[in-house]
Design an enzyme around this catalytic site. Structure first.
Site, PDB file in Angstrom:
ATOM      1  N   GLY A 267       0.718  -0.715   0.094  1.00  0.00           N
ATOM      2  CA  GLY A 267       0.231   0.060   0.153  1.00  0.00           C
ATOM      3  C   GLY A 267       1.186   1.698  -0.336  1.00  0.00           C
ATOM      4  O   GLY A 267       0.273   2.771   0.244  1.00  0.00           O
ATOM      5  N   CYS A 268       2.382   0.966   0.081  1.00  0.00           N
ATOM      6  CA  CYS A 268       3.211   2.380  -0.095  1.00  0.00           C
ATOM      7  C   CYS A 268       3.511   2.098  -1.512  1.00  0.00           C
ATOM      8  O   CYS A 268       4.186   1.198  -1.550  1.00  0.00           O
ATOM      9  CB  CYS A 268       4.138   2.073   0.779  1.00  0.00           C
ATOM     10  SG  CYS A 268       3.463   2.108   2.737  1.00  0.00           S
ATOM     11  N   GLN A 269       3.643   3.384  -1.847  1.00  0.00           N
ATOM     12  CA  GLN A 269       4.662   3.814  -3.362  1.00  0.00           C
ATOM     13  C   GLN A 269       5.992   3.370  -3.134  1.00  0.00           C
ATOM     14  O   GLN A 269       6.385   2.747  -4.261  1.00  0.00           O
ATOM     15  CB  GLN A 269       4.234   5.012  -3.662  1.00  0.00           C
ATOM     16  CG  GLN A 269       4.593   5.203  -5.563  1.00  0.00           C
ATOM     17  CD  GLN A 269       3.991   7.158  -5.722  1.00  0.00           C
ATOM     18  OE1 GLN A 269       4.046   7.922  -5.244  1.00  0.00           O
ATOM     19  NE2 GLN A 269       3.975   7.124  -7.451  1.00  0.00           N
TER      20      GLN A 269
END
Length: 138
Positions: A50-52
């Protein structure tokens, strides 16, 4: 690892910054103080989805039942956000982490208004990951 400020000191330091550029630099400085992760800690199980950016958070409990957190990111600002998250949870038990609502703290920093949407989503993903991993230790 450099000692992270407690949440109240972090708020004071943040409020002393005269503009958002200084606040970003302070966040990056906090992240630079995190200890590097070992190769064993950089496993897929510690990766936060969920983190770029690439983010790893390793969570364990010590003999006293308090959580010990280690983390890293390939982005300096995200590493600083990890440090802020850790400053909120350092020294707490797994149950305290699960029960703690950190949203008011982040609202007082007004961080989400100054982060890109993807960074805000990544911050939320980090908070969810810490709480989920703490829940698994209960």
């Amino acid at each position: 690892m450099a000692q992270l400020p407690d949440p109240q000191k972090l708020l004071r330091n943040f409020s002393r910054c005269s503009n958002w550029e200084e606040k970003y630099l302070y966040i990056i400085e906090l992240g630079a103080g995190l200890a590097p992760l070992s190769d064993a800690q950089r496993q897929d199980g510690n990766r936060v989805s969920g983190c770029q950016s690439q983010v790893w958070i390793d969570l364990a409990s010590n003999e006293q039942g308090n959580v010990v957190l280690h983390g890293d990111s390939d982005a300096a600002i995200v590493k600083g956000l990890i440090a802020i998250v850790f400053s909120l949870y350092q020294g707490l038990s797994v149950r305290e982490i699960v029960e703690l609502d950190v949203r008011p703290f982040f609202a007082s920093l007004a961080l989400t208004q100054h982060l890109t949407p993807s960074r805000s989503q990544g911050l939320e993903a980090m908070l969810r990951a810490v709480r989920a991993r703490a829940s698994a230790l209960i």
